[in-house]
Scaffold this active site. Structure first.
Site, PDB file in Angstrom:
ATOM      1  CG  PHE A 152     -12.576  -2.858  -2.842  1.00  0.00           C
ATOM      2  CD1 PHE A 152     -11.810  -1.821  -2.333  1.00  0.00           C
ATOM      3  CD2 PHE A 152     -11.985  -3.711  -3.768  1.00  0.00           C
ATOM      4  CE1 PHE A 152     -10.490  -1.632  -2.724  1.00  0.00           C
ATOM      5  CE2 PHE A 152     -10.666  -3.532  -4.175  1.00  0.00           C
ATOM      6  CZ  PHE A 152      -9.917  -2.492  -3.646  1.00  0.00           C
TER       7      PHE A 152
ATOM      8  N   GLY B 104     -17.565  -0.684  -3.997  1.00  0.00           N
ATOM      9  CA  GLY B 104     -18.290  -1.444  -5.012  1.00  0.00           C
ATOM     10  C   GLY B 104     -17.440  -1.699  -6.237  1.00  0.00           C
TER      11      GLY B 104
ATOM     12  CE1 TYR C 274      -3.369  -2.672   0.271  1.00  0.00           C
ATOM     13  CE2 TYR C 274      -3.946  -1.867   2.445  1.00  0.00           C
ATOM     14  CZ  TYR C 274      -4.190  -2.710   1.389  1.00  0.00           C
ATOM     15  OH  TYR C 274      -5.250  -3.591   1.442  1.00  0.00           O
TER      16      TYR C 274
ATOM     17  N   PRO D 108     -10.274  -0.201  -6.109  1.00  0.00           N
ATOM     18  CG  PRO D 108      -8.430  -0.830  -7.387  1.00  0.00           C
ATOM     19  CD  PRO D 108      -9.825  -1.248  -7.046  1.00  0.00           C
TER      20      PRO D 108
END
Length: 299
Positions: free
Chosen positions: A217, A221, A69, A225
C-alpha cells in the site's frame, strides 16, 4: 520519462535469499478487480493476463500474491498460472499464508499452525508449482509468531518452500522468527501516506541485517485495499511536476529511496499504470526533494 521504454532493470536488484529480483515488482491484489477482494468490480480477464505478460516483458521478475487474493470472478493465482506458466527460471513468485477467506469471500478464522500446510498446498495447486519461492507468514494479531513460523520452517525443510518471510510484524517478531529459521524479507504497510514508528524501526533493522523490506500500500496510503489514493499532498504534486511524472511515481521513487534493500510491489490491473510504475524505478529524487517529502510525511 518515457514509461514504455523503461524496464525494471533501472530500479536495480536485491536478493531474496539466493534469488535476485529487480527492485520494482508487481503486487497481484489489483489484478482481480477495481479494488481488492469483493470491494470492487471484477477485472476483465484478458486485460489482467495482458498486464502480467507485459510486466515480464518490462523486466519484472518479482510478483507478490496470495490464495486469498480473489474477487467474485477472478483469482490472482489462477491468472498468474494462466499467463506465465511455464514460469521463467528467474521469475520469483512470493505468496503469503495465515489469513483465510471461504468460498463466498468472507474472512474466516486465521490459520492455526497445523493449518498452514493446507494453505501452502492451496497456493501450490493454484499456481501449478511444486514449490513456492517465498512464503510470508502474515501475522494475524497473535502476540507470538514462533509456533506458526516453526510450522512453515518444517515445510521449508520438506522442500515445499524455498525461503521464508514475515508480514505485518513488529521488530520483536523478526528476532523471534530468526531464532527458528532464516528470514529473507519483511512485508509491512509503509509509504508516504502511512506513518508507523514501529515500522520505521523495522525498516532500519532490516537494513542493518541485509534483509529485504517490501512495503505494501505504498501508493494507496489510507485507501489501502480499496485502491490507489487520490489525495496527494502538495509536496508530492510539486515534485511530480518538476520531473514531469505522476504523483504515484514519486511515491514509488520515495519508497525505493529508503534503502537498496527496499522492494516496491505496486499493484495494478491497468497496462498503462503498470508501465508508469515500472518506470518509477528510474526516477532519481534529489536530496532536497527527499527532505521535502520526508517533512510532509512526519508533519
Amino acid at each position: 520519462m518515457t514509461s514504455e521504454t523503461i524496464t525494471a532493470e533501472s530500479s536495480g536488484t536485491w536478493r531474496l535469499g539466493d534469488l535476485p529480483v529487480r527492485r520494482v515488482g508487481l503486487g497481484a491484489m489489483r489484478l482481480t478487480g477495481s479494488a481488492a477482494f469483493h470491494l470492487g468490480t471484477p477485472s476483465d480477464r484478458e486485460r489482467s493476463l495482458a498486464v502480467l505478460r507485459r510486466a515480464v516483458e518490462l523486466g519484472v521478475n518479482h510478483i507478490d500474491t496470495a490464495a486469498f487474493y480473489f474477487s467474485s470472478l477472478r483469482s490472482a493465482n489462477e491468472l498468474i498460472n494462466s499467463a506465465l506458466a511455464p514460469y521463467a527460471d528467474d521469475l520469483v513468485v512470493a505468496t503469503k499464508v495465515g489469513p483465510y477467506r471461504d468460498w463466498s469471500g468472507e474472512w474466516g478464522t486465521s490459520a492455526r499452525p497445523e493449518d498452514l500446510r493446507a494453505h501452502v498446498e492451496e497456493n501450490l495447486r493454484q499456481l501449478g508449482r511444486d514449490h513456492l519461492d517465498v512464503v510470508y507468514l502474515r501475522r494475524m494479531r497473535q502476540d507470538s509468531v514462533a509456533e506458526h513460523f516453526g510450522a512453515l520452517a518444517e515445510l521449508r525443510e520438506a522442500g515445499l518452500i524455498r525461503h521464508l518471510g514475515l508480514s505485518d510484524v513488529e521488530p520483536r517478531h523478526l528476532a523471534e522468527a530468526q531464532a527458528v529459521a532464516p528470514v529473507v524479507s519483511v512485508q509491512n504497510r509503509y509509504g508516504l501516506g502511512f506513518h508507523d514508528p514501529a515500522t520505521d524501526a523495522l525498516l532500519a533493522q532490516c537494513r542493518a541485517q541485509g534483509i529485504a523490506f517490501v512495503p505494501f500500500f505504498a501508493i494507496a496510503g489510507e485507501a489501502g485495499p480499496r485502491g490507489a489514493g487520490a489525495a496527494h499532498d502538495e509536496e508530492v504534486r510539486a515534485v511530480a511536476r518538476a520531473h514531469g511524472v505522476s504523483p504515484a511515481q514519486v511515491r514509488i521513487a520515495w519508497t525505493l529511496h529508503q534503502g537498496p534493500h527496499v522492494l516496491a510491489i505496486p499493484g495494478t490491473g491497468n497496462p498503462e499504470h503498470l508501465a508508469e510504475n515500472v518506470a518509477a524505478g528510474a526516477l532519481r529524487l534529489t536530496d532536497e526533494e527527499v527532505a521535502r517529502l520526508d517533512g510532509a510525511r512526519t508533519g
